[in-house]
Structures are given as C-alpha cells and as structure tokens.
Design an enzyme around this catalytic site. Structure first.
Site, PDB file in Angstrom:
ATOM      1  N   GLY A  95       8.518   1.133   8.684  1.00  0.00           N
ATOM      2  CA  GLY A  95       7.571   2.205   8.992  1.00  0.00           C
ATOM      3  C   GLY A  95       7.392   2.374  10.498  1.00  0.00           C
TER       4      GLY A  95
ATOM      5  N   HIS B  30       0.859  -1.189   0.000  1.00  0.00           N
ATOM      6  CA  HIS B  30       0.000   0.000   0.000  1.00  0.00           C
ATOM      7  C   HIS B  30       0.896   1.241   0.000  1.00  0.00           C
ATOM      8  CE1 HIS B  30       1.048   0.143   4.219  1.00  0.00           C
ATOM      9  NE2 HIS B  30       0.564  -1.090   4.390  1.00  0.00           N
TER      10      HIS B  30
ATOM     11  N   ASP C   3       4.729   0.448  12.908  1.00  0.00           N
ATOM     12  CA  ASP C   3       5.139  -0.682  13.742  1.00  0.00           C
ATOM     13  C   ASP C   3       6.314  -0.214  14.609  1.00  0.00           C
ATOM     14  OD1 ASP C   3       3.368  -2.739  12.585  1.00  0.00           O
ATOM     15  OD2 ASP C   3       4.494  -2.307  10.770  1.00  0.00           O
TER      16      ASP C   3
ATOM     17  N   LYS D 259      -2.358   3.375   7.193  1.00  0.00           N
ATOM     18  CA  LYS D 259      -2.390   2.377   6.111  1.00  0.00           C
ATOM     19  C   LYS D 259      -1.851   1.054   6.627  1.00  0.00           C
ATOM     20  CE  LYS D 259      -3.088   5.278   2.457  1.00  0.00           C
ATOM     21  NZ  LYS D 259      -4.046   5.160   1.362  1.00  0.00           N
TER      22      LYS D 259
ATOM     23  N   HIS E 260       4.045   1.257   2.204  1.00  0.00           N
ATOM     24  CA  HIS E 260       5.214   0.564   1.621  1.00  0.00           C
ATOM     25  C   HIS E 260       5.813   1.393   0.483  1.00  0.00           C
ATOM     26  CE1 HIS E 260       2.749  -3.031   2.982  1.00  0.00           C
ATOM     27  NE2 HIS E 260       3.881  -3.231   3.604  1.00  0.00           N
TER      28      HIS E 260
HETATM   29  O1  PAF Z   1       6.543  -5.262   8.924  1.00  0.00           O
HETATM   30  C1  PAF Z   1       6.421  -6.299   8.235  1.00  0.00           C
HETATM   31  O2  PAF Z   1       5.750  -6.339   7.201  1.00  0.00           O
HETATM   32  C2  PAF Z   1       7.108  -7.578   8.710  1.00  0.00           C
HETATM   33  O3  PAF Z   1       7.097  -7.686  10.087  1.00  0.00           O
HETATM   34  C3  PAF Z   1       8.527  -7.725   8.149  1.00  0.00           C
HETATM   35  C4  PAF Z   1       9.450  -6.646   8.690  1.00  0.00           C
HETATM   36  C5  PAF Z   1       8.523  -7.681   6.636  1.00  0.00           C
HETATM   37  C6  PAF Z   1       9.112  -9.066   8.568  1.00  0.00           C
HETATM   38  O4  PAF Z   1       8.369 -10.133   8.072  1.00  0.00           O
END
Ligand code: PAF
Length: 281
Positions: A147, A34, A150, A184, A37
């Site tokens: 991001g 999205h 998280d 998002k 990313h």
């Molecule tokens: O944030 C994410 O999408 C996942 O935790 C990651 C960092 C790709 C690890 O699988």
C-alpha cells in the site's frame, strides 16, 4: 483456501501451480487485516491466477520500545477476509519457521532508509527488507502488493528488487481511508475516542499541503511549515516528522517537483500514525 505454517508446504503448492502454468501474486501482511489489505488482496486476485497472503508479525522490524508485544491479532477474522476475497493460500509461519536458531543473514540498505520513518525507527527497514526478501524467496511470486500508505516502504522495496535483481513486479496500491480521511491502519484500533478525533489532523495537514501545491506554491519550506503548524496546533498530538522529499531518492527537496512525497508521522498517546500525499504520479 489453504492455510499453512510451513515454508515446505508453500513451496510444494507454488511448484504445482507453476507446473500448471499459473501466475502467483503475494500480499505480505502482519495480519489484523482491514479494508486496505482487502483492496490489495482483491487487486492481486484480479491480476494473478493464485494469491498467497502472508500473515507474520515480523519481530525484526520493531524497535525495543515499540508495540511488538501488543500488536493486534485476529487470525480467524483474517482468514475470513482472505477467503472472501478469493486468496488461494494463507502462509502463517511461526517466528521459529522464519528465523531458525542461529539466523544471522540480513538484507540491508543505505541512503533510502535513513530518512523519514527510518530516522525515527532505526533498524526498521533492515527488518522489513529481510522479511520481505525471505517471503519473496519462499513464495517466488510474479507480483507482490503493497500500500502507498507506507510510501517509504514501497520505494525501499522497489529499490531492493531492482538492486538484487529479483524478478518480481512490485504493485503499489492506493491508500484506503475512513470516511473522515484517516488512513486505514491496524494500529487505529489503539486510539480512544478523543485520540481518534485528534487523528484527523494528520490528513488535514496533508490536505492543506496538497491545496497549496495546487495553488502554485512550490517552496518546500512554506508547505512544510504549514504542515508542522497545523499538526502542532492539535494538543493531543506530538509531531514526529513532516517532510517533503523526492519520491525516488527520498532526500529533502527545496523546490517541489513531481514526483514528490509529502510524508508525516505523529504520535497520539502511545500510537504512532503515518500518512502521505504524493504529488505528481
Ligand atoms: O507493511 C507491512 O505490514 C509490513 O511491513 C510487511 C511488508 C508485511 C513486512 O513485515
């Protein structure tokens, strides 16, 4: 843009780029990309000569009752986004490529991973740290992009890189939001229209907290209560946690001092959403 499923091919390409003296950025993802990313890829492309986007739904970071089997996928859409943003390569391994038969080595951490999401999702960060350290070993990037949505993941990965002397810069990027404030997330697609409306309560609770801090309130219990009361007033939503912690140790604080992380997680139906406000960075 190259697309590969194999570790061997990634290494071959990265080696060739290194021979030319080029820098390499990595954007680790689980796909269903999205705008959040997209902004990571865009920044990585700006700051590196070559960018690898990994797309791998990592089974190790899902609990038994979680959404591994239904996690959304759209490889064709993801490829278009990566190409349009100027990524050099997509690494899209199979589970077998990442976790060969007999796999039994993990990257684990104590302290930082037992609070917040780690408390609600035991084993989650062991899975994240393991896959991210593998991706770092496979790609050996100069920089890797994550991001702030998280936030605990960012703090955990920065610590892992420091503790294990990995020579990689972790670049944390701002959360990208819908026009009504919802962060998002690939999981937003699970929400029906009622749930989607109710989901804005998460951002509302964090905004109330932000305003209280801006007005001079520093007592965590007062702000935490405001967040919990706001979220609990929305009938569609079940609170997982609303916590105020020090941004480095991720331990709860009584008095809010910068930098602090105000983080919350909610369930709407089966969907778990997280968001946060970071005070002081
Ligand atoms: O944030 C994410 O999408 C996942 O935790 C990651 C960092 C790709 C690890 O699988």
């Amino acid at each position: 843009m190259k697309i590969t499923n194999t570790i061997k091919e990634v290494r071959k390409n990265v080696k060739a780029w290194r021979t030319e003296g080029l820098t390499v950025g990595l954007v680790p993802t689980m796909g269903y990309l999205h705008e959040g990313h997209q902004s990571l890829i865009r920044r990585a492309v700006k700051e590196n000569d070559r960018v690898v986007v990994s797309i791998f739904v990592n089974p190790l970071q899902f609990g038994e009752t979680e959404d591994l089997d239904t996690y959304p996928e759209d490889f064709a859409g993801d490829s278009k986004i990566c190409a349009s943003e100027g990524a050099s390569m997509i690494f899209h391994p199979s589970e077998h490529e990442m976790y060969d038969e007999g796999f039994c080595t993990f990257t684990d951490m104590t302290g930082l991973t037992e609070t917040l999401c780690g408390k609600s999702r035991p084993g989650h960060f062991r899975g994240v740290c393991t896959v991210v350290s593998k991706l770092f070993n496979i790609v050996s990037p100069d920089r890797a992009y994550f991001g702030w949505k998280d936030a605990q993941q960012v703090v955990v990965i920065k610590r892992m890189v420091m503790d294990l002397n990995m020579d990689i810069e972790i670049v944390a990027c701002e959360t990208v939001r819908e026009s009504d404030g919802l962060a998002k997330s690939s999981r937003n697609v699970y929400l029906n229209s009622n749930e989607r409306k109710a989901s804005t309560i998460l951002q509302e609770a964090l905004k109330i907290a932000e305003k209280k801090i801006a007005s001079g309130v520093r007592a965590s219990h007062e702000i935490q209560k405001a967040m919990i009361d706001t979220i609990s007033a929305e009938k569609e939503v079940k609170l997982d946690y609303a916590e105020i912690v020090d941004l480095k140790s991720l331990q709860p604080v009584n008095t809010i001092e910068a930098p602090a992380l105000l983080a919350a997680a909610i369930f709407i139906g089966e969907t778990r959403l997280i968001d946060n406000y970071i005070y002081g960075i």
